[in-house]
Design a protein around this motif. Structure first.
Motif, mmCIF file in Angstrom:
data_model
loop_
_atom_site.group_PDB
_atom_site.id
_atom_site.type_symbol
_atom_site.label_atom_id
_atom_site.label_comp_id
_atom_site.label_asym_id
_atom_site.label_seq_id
_atom_site.Cartn_x
_atom_site.Cartn_y
_atom_site.Cartn_z
ATOM 1 N N SER D 170 0.818 -1.222 0.000
ATOM 2 C CA SER D 170 0.000 0.000 0.000
ATOM 3 C C SER D 170 0.848 1.267 0.000
ATOM 4 O O SER D 170 0.350 2.344 -0.282
ATOM 5 C CB SER D 170 -0.965 -0.004 1.188
ATOM 6 O OG SER D 170 -0.261 -0.266 2.379
ATOM 7 N N SER D 171 2.133 1.116 0.284
ATOM 8 C CA SER D 171 2.994 2.297 0.276
ATOM 9 C C SER D 171 3.721 2.470 -1.065
ATOM 10 O O SER D 171 4.524 3.378 -1.226
ATOM 11 C CB SER D 171 4.029 2.191 1.399
ATOM 12 O OG SER D 171 4.882 1.091 1.148
ATOM 13 N N ALA D 172 3.425 1.593 -2.017
ATOM 14 C CA ALA D 172 4.087 1.689 -3.326
ATOM 15 C C ALA D 172 3.597 2.935 -4.069
ATOM 16 O O ALA D 172 2.503 3.431 -3.811
ATOM 17 C CB ALA D 172 3.788 0.435 -4.135
ATOM 18 N N PRO D 173 4.410 3.454 -4.976
ATOM 19 C CA PRO D 173 4.051 4.707 -5.652
ATOM 20 C C PRO D 173 2.756 4.593 -6.457
ATOM 21 O O PRO D 173 2.426 3.545 -6.980
ATOM 22 C CB PRO D 173 5.239 4.966 -6.592
ATOM 23 C CG PRO D 173 6.307 4.007 -6.218
ATOM 24 C CD PRO D 173 5.688 2.910 -5.418
ATOM 25 N N TRP D 174 2.069 5.677 -6.518
ATOM 26 C CA TRP D 174 0.856 5.819 -7.314
ATOM 27 C C TRP D 174 1.154 5.479 -8.778
ATOM 28 O O TRP D 174 2.223 5.763 -9.283
ATOM 29 C CB TRP D 174 0.391 7.272 -7.233
ATOM 30 C CG TRP D 174 -0.930 7.525 -7.886
ATOM 31 C CD1 TRP D 174 -1.139 7.994 -9.141
ATOM 32 C CD2 TRP D 174 -2.203 7.323 -7.300
ATOM 33 N NE1 TRP D 174 -2.476 8.107 -9.386
ATOM 34 C CE2 TRP D 174 -3.179 7.691 -8.263
ATOM 35 C CE3 TRP D 174 -2.628 6.856 -6.058
ATOM 36 C CZ2 TRP D 174 -4.544 7.621 -8.027
ATOM 37 C CZ3 TRP D 174 -3.991 6.794 -5.819
ATOM 38 C CH2 TRP D 174 -4.937 7.169 -6.797
ATOM 39 N N THR D 175 0.204 4.828 -9.446
ATOM 40 C CA THR D 175 0.357 4.606 -10.892
ATOM 41 C C THR D 175 -0.965 4.922 -11.555
ATOM 42 O O THR D 175 -1.999 5.019 -10.884
ATOM 43 C CB THR D 175 0.705 3.132 -11.226
ATOM 44 O OG1 THR D 175 -0.513 2.393 -11.384
ATOM 45 C CG2 THR D 175 1.569 2.491 -10.157
ATOM 46 N N TRP D 176 -0.913 5.072 -12.863
ATOM 47 C CA TRP D 176 -2.146 5.373 -13.594
ATOM 48 C C TRP D 176 -3.181 4.257 -13.407
ATOM 49 O O TRP D 176 -4.369 4.451 -13.631
ATOM 50 C CB TRP D 176 -1.870 5.606 -15.083
ATOM 51 C CG TRP D 176 -1.176 4.468 -15.790
ATOM 52 C CD1 TRP D 176 0.169 4.352 -16.015
ATOM 53 C CD2 TRP D 176 -1.774 3.297 -16.357
ATOM 54 N NE1 TRP D 176 0.448 3.189 -16.675
ATOM 55 C CE2 TRP D 176 -0.720 2.525 -16.910
ATOM 56 C CE3 TRP D 176 -3.081 2.820 -16.465
ATOM 57 C CZ2 TRP D 176 -0.944 1.299 -17.554
ATOM 58 C CZ3 TRP D 176 -3.306 1.609 -17.096
ATOM 59 C CH2 TRP D 176 -2.243 0.858 -17.632
ATOM 60 N N ARG D 218 -3.708 5.148 -0.522
ATOM 61 C CA ARG D 218 -2.386 4.856 -1.063
ATOM 62 C C ARG D 218 -1.581 6.151 -1.164
ATOM 63 O O ARG D 218 -2.131 7.237 -0.986
ATOM 64 C CB ARG D 218 -2.496 4.184 -2.438
ATOM 65 C CG ARG D 218 -3.091 2.764 -2.369
ATOM 66 C CD ARG D 218 -3.092 2.108 -3.736
ATOM 67 N NE ARG D 218 -3.674 0.792 -3.754
ATOM 68 C CZ ARG D 218 -2.978 -0.352 -3.603
ATOM 69 N NH1 ARG D 218 -1.670 -0.319 -3.405
ATOM 70 N NH2 ARG D 218 -3.595 -1.521 -3.660
ATOM 71 N N THR D 219 -0.308 5.977 -1.435
ATOM 72 C CA THR D 219 0.585 7.134 -1.497
ATOM 73 C C THR D 219 0.545 7.739 -2.896
ATOM 74 O O THR D 219 0.822 7.056 -3.879
ATOM 75 C CB THR D 219 2.013 6.691 -1.153
ATOM 76 O OG1 THR D 219 1.982 6.010 0.103
ATOM 77 C CG2 THR D 219 2.956 7.873 -1.064
ATOM 78 N N GLY D 220 0.178 9.004 -2.964
ATOM 79 C CA GLY D 220 0.061 9.677 -4.244
ATOM 80 C C GLY D 220 1.402 10.072 -4.836
ATOM 81 O O GLY D 220 2.457 9.855 -4.228
ATOM 82 N N PRO D 221 1.363 10.662 -6.028
ATOM 83 C CA PRO D 221 2.607 10.980 -6.761
ATOM 84 C C PRO D 221 3.531 11.920 -5.995
ATOM 85 O O PRO D 221 4.743 11.913 -6.207
ATOM 86 C CB PRO D 221 2.109 11.595 -8.066
ATOM 87 C CG PRO D 221 0.651 11.853 -7.893
ATOM 88 C CD PRO D 221 0.163 11.002 -6.780
ATOM 89 N N ASN D 222 2.963 12.723 -5.114
ATOM 90 C CA ASN D 222 3.804 13.651 -4.351
ATOM 91 C C ASN D 222 3.940 13.244 -2.892
ATOM 92 O O ASN D 222 4.185 14.066 -2.029
ATOM 93 C CB ASN D 222 3.223 15.067 -4.464
ATOM 94 C CG ASN D 222 3.104 15.494 -5.917
ATOM 95 O OD1 ASN D 222 4.066 15.380 -6.683
ATOM 96 N ND2 ASN D 222 1.914 15.941 -6.315
ATOM 97 N N GLY D 223 3.741 11.973 -2.644
ATOM 98 C CA GLY D 223 3.912 11.471 -1.287
ATOM 99 C C GLY D 223 2.690 11.660 -0.408
ATOM 100 O O GLY D 223 2.652 11.216 0.731
ATOM 101 N N GLU D 224 1.671 12.305 -0.936
ATOM 102 C CA GLU D 224 0.465 12.563 -0.137
ATOM 103 C C GLU D 224 -0.408 11.314 -0.082
ATOM 104 O O GLU D 224 -0.318 10.446 -0.933
ATOM 105 C CB GLU D 224 -0.332 13.723 -0.750
ATOM 106 C CG GLU D 224 -1.134 13.386 -2.005
ATOM 107 C CD GLU D 224 -0.304 13.318 -3.271
ATOM 108 O OE1 GLU D 224 0.927 13.104 -3.192
ATOM 109 O OE2 GLU D 224 -0.900 13.466 -4.357
ATOM 110 N N SER D 225 -1.251 11.237 0.920
ATOM 111 C CA SER D 225 -2.193 10.129 1.013
ATOM 112 C C SER D 225 -3.361 10.398 0.075
ATOM 113 O O SER D 225 -3.903 11.504 0.054
ATOM 114 C CB SER D 225 -2.691 9.988 2.457
ATOM 115 O OG SER D 225 -3.631 8.947 2.535
#
Lengths: 371, 371, 371, 371
Positions: D170-176, D218-225
């Protein structure tokens, strides 16, 4: 920035000839190779066969004269997939002409020839490669790494098998494999078991062989009954320098087995189990796990097992047999470029042949043989 | 209509002692036995141990004097699960007293003793049974049946392994198994591989053995370091009367392996693969199947594999290790009743011991041994 | 020091009747039970059947009058293995007479009846047990332990299947299972999937069911064609209190499947995979392992998984289906002795029945049902 | 005799972009294709990325303007491996310019778009292909053949799963993929299960879906939830036109699973079991086998399973994931040449999308949906 190009001259268009071609085309796309590869010329026994091969696989030229190709100034890599009994003559000719030589396994039909080939290559300072492509499997690299890192502790025992059933039908047509110079089950398949055993455990120091001809009569090229002198099933007991003991079996009449190239390694702290029939899996037992949670782990190949990730970024999707050949070729080209050692050169191939011969001699004399 | 009762006198309360007890109680409910079984007496090394065993498992009496029990008029079956070095003396005493004797494997610590035991039993006309209970598996019966019916064609090759890891920890406490008279890996586990091989393929005619001590020092009973003389890993190459060749391995330091008692049989028309780790499964390949639909079939045990159905009418539910013992006991009791031959008597046990000794001698002399 | 004796009165002599008997005789030898067990009486539909059963399995008495047996002062445990539609009447009679009641699953043919049975037992303060013996597997205990210890992290998804093929032959004789009161695939097999799901993950909070009759005509008891109203294949989607989602399938026409009672649990840090076809194995994946060495571990049952070691001190030797029943009985007897809670009492059985009914109602109304 | 050349314009350089490239180069050597293939141009989001791709994989040109490439007179096949939300616009542009279009799955992000794409292709009379390359597996062809030949009898039930764990962290980077337009587990993996189900059993006629978001933040592209709206685990119950019932599961958080794309088909006379994790194996149970020899046969891929033999003449050596792509491409080129129907065109892709949407709608409305 263009790369230098290496021109390949390939001898043979059978099973292995095609596998090499697929290996070249895959390797040149999957890896960032130090060279471009050009399928320059293909040699077969007749001009027609050679030309068919050229057209089908996109070689620049074709020939029925492998010798001329060996001496051709325009060839950089001489690639031999002809029957085993021709390996020596072809390789020596190519080496003499300064080519790098890629030769299918077994390197030769006896250790003496293989050693002569290795010496010639050393002297000529050309790079060589023998086609033991199972060793290119990322799962083999993982197995060796786990052993080297001590994850198995002290290595104690080993079991290798290479059994298939392609010679199990006694009425099947004669092939050069049944010629004494062609080899036999141990030369053909046992060589894999030997190469794998030393790849994982290091040097074997003594062998006890037993080679057996089970199907004693087969159908000859003209439908006649012919007596057979090569082994169908061969066993060898092994002692390793590291103190481990083991056994290997080669069997080409194991009905139903299509790719039973298996090994098991047992150490004081762990074990490994592998079968080539599922080449993307390695089983690993570690006594570091707590007892109630211990068990053989089925590791499946993925990006953490280089160079799997270059074929596919997603784990578990699986690479196939041809892709092992591409990895082998990648290693060979890097060695030609001088950026890494030869993965499995003629010296290594001669070592395997030496052990195969030792097994045969041991079998003939019914006694252990120190090697 | 009441059945006659057989009174059992059991020696030993370890792993095998308990297994025999579970076997008796299961057999007496699952099968329509020719006798009722009464757990009459249990013998151990001290009165306390024997009495504990009596209370826990419901024997009528207990004793620290196995000799008296062997001669006890009230005992019909003398059942030996004591360490291997005591088998001979105990069995001969019981036979002399006219008891039927059930002895855990291996029958003796050498072939000469085993043969003497078999001869004594023959002479005394008592029934005997050796505890090779893996042979009682309905899947083994199926394997033998498929071979006998020709479903595999002509048998060509065989591979047997029995590997576990109960001796892999070199710091584990000393046991009688490490005493030269206790046996070694090949005597303990190799005997299973030999028994299984002949059960399936018939007589072995020559052997080549190699027995190796890998863990050369172990911790003795008082914490001292002791050098070990029994084998940890033993191999034997085998030639069978029917022309097949094979190998067996016994290994008690195969880390991670708990019950790798495996075999593979290859014939001209089919093959069988089995692992004791999944004792309710037998893999069968038949070349009668059309090529595109060929493959090893995973047969799971069910009512069509007698006597599975008496344990459970539903296939695939699985019997366990103890239930194999119950089947063994059923066979023994039927033999005592005269309604069927002894499943695996002292003659058969002596044969295994003879082969185990031949392997050891071959190993010592580094040469093939005709048997 | 003698133990008190519990007299068992067993109803039924079919598959489950025998399994209970084997369970009693095994449990009384393998475990140090708080009671001796006496197989006092067996009831069947006719005196002849009952008497056969008595003789074969060593009961003290037999009867064709189960009611009398339920009220018999000399019976302590009333054990019901009759067809499902008789469970309620029998259990209530025995409870009314103050007996402890052991009833095969499913507890009843509907939730209302099951709840009434559970309430009656509570009121009468008798101990009860429902025969969900798969839950007694040491590997299930391990699975639950790993989840409880957080080894899988937060549980996210679940898949359960129970498929066999005993009803796949549409020409097979009619059985009471095909009667609407007999149940159907979901009542028979789906109940196992539900019981297992809650055993591992805790309460289900909503269900969506779909029950389907695939073989719509079968051969009746007199050879006539009969239309079938019970489900052959049933699915349910599940939502759990802990936030996980899942599905279960019950299928008794899954040709070739003999014991496909499988589950997979996925958590944030690990997963478990199990199949009842290999009841001595549990697969466990942990993301704590380093990535290149990760994989599902095949844990095989052994002494570290209680109470396996009481059946066999050696790991990997395997227990069977009947031994799960012995473990179930051991738990029931301990509960009667007051030394541990009831492993799976009528309340638990009623809960399963409630969920099975909820799935059927959901299927009938095509809508999710909160439970 | 030279072949006409087809120029490929590829969009995208990720996982699938590379897989397509490997597929082209393999297909052009392994098969006797009706065309030569030229990797003419590659498009990426920036000129730099595109140029890197060009150099690395040997394209003639590169561009950051996919639209221009779609209209380029010199492009014959427009190949789309861009994220799902771009498929429609790209495909329509290429179709409008008269290109044949090869599009990765899923074809679109909703059924309406997919249908529009299929209609446009029909109208423009261009050939299309959607990248469901699992369907190209020779083992899938075998499965379909066995069903079509009646080897399984009447088909009764089906289970499909596609579970991996690439979104389990769940902490993996956001993807399309986490964008609602990107799809979700069911759109991504469930589409495979749907395509496979209809490939084997024919049309689905009604669906009941349940899509669930388990990892809600999840963690968004800028580290935000970021809160997540796409499904992690999706189930669908299915009814087929042939009367069979089934279920499919899509799960991208199944920790430890790397390629669990599995199916089981049960018929009145046999069953099939498959897992993509071992893509060279198909398990087949036939009730034609005699009962005591019945079992699931593990068929391994070989030359009798076309076109395996063109990759490797020896059975059991295994093809890999990339080789499935080569087979897909071979089929597409034959369709362009008019020598065989399109293997899986936009109509077929739209059908899958239609079913995926139906599952989503069913999930939203909690009701069965006829399709």
């Amino acid at each position: 920035m263009t790369k230098p190009t290496l021109n390949v001259g390939l001898v043979g268009s059978g099973f292995m000839g095609k596998t090499h071609i697929f290996g070249y085309v895959l390797a040149s796309r999957v890896f960032d190779l130090p060279f471009d590869i050009n399928l320059e010329c293909v040699a077969e026994t007749t001009p027609e066969l050679a030309n068919d091969m050229r057209r089908r696989f996109g070689f620049g030229r074709s020939t029925a004269n492998w010798k001329a190709m060996a001496e051709d100034q325009n060839i950089d890599i001489f690639d031999i997939t002809a029957p085993n009994m021709f390996h020596k003559e072809m390789a020596l000719a190519a080496i003499a002409a300064g080519k790098h030589v890629y030769c299918e396994k077994p390197l030769a039909t006896n250790a003496e020839d293989a050693l002569a080939m290795a010496r010639a290559a050393d002297k000529a300072r050309v790079c060589t490669q023998v086609g033991f492509n199972y060793l290119s499997n990322p799962m083999f690299a993982l197995a060796r790494r786990l052993i080297a890192e001590g994850k198995l502790g002290e290595i104690r025992s080993y079991r290798g098998v290479h059994a298939e059933d392609y010679m199990s039908d006694s009425s099947a047509p004669w092939t050069w494999r049944l010629d004494p110079d062609g080899g036999g089950a141990f030369a053909d398949l046992g060589s894999h078991t030997i190469a794998t055993a030393e790849f994982l455990l290091g040097p074997v120091v003594s062998v006890l062989g037993s080679l057996n001809t089970i199907v004693r009569e087969r159908t000859g090229p003209n439908g006649e009954s012919m007596s057979v002198n090569v082994d169908d099933v061969g066993h060898a007991l092994l002692k390793f320098e590291n103190g481990a003991v083991g056994s290997v079996e080669a069997n080409w009449i194991a009905k139903g087995q299509k790719m039973q190239h298996d090994f098991e390694v047992n150490g004081s702290d762990g074990s490994l189990i592998y079968t080539q029939e599922r080449l993307n899996e390695l089983l690993f037992f570690s006594s570091d796990d707590q007892e109630h949670m211990q068990g053989f782990r089925k590791i499946v190949s993925g990006p953490s097992h280089e160079p799997y990730g270059l074929f596919c970024v997603a784990p578990g999707h699986q690479i196939g047999y041809n892709e092992l050949k591409a990895i082998e070729i990648m290693g060979f080209l890097k060695a030609i470029a001088g950026s890494s050692p030869e993965p499995f050169n003629f010296r290594a191939g001669a070592r395997v042949q030496f052990l195969v011969d030792a097994v045969a001699e041991s079998s003939a004399t019914n006694s252990w043989k120190t090697v």
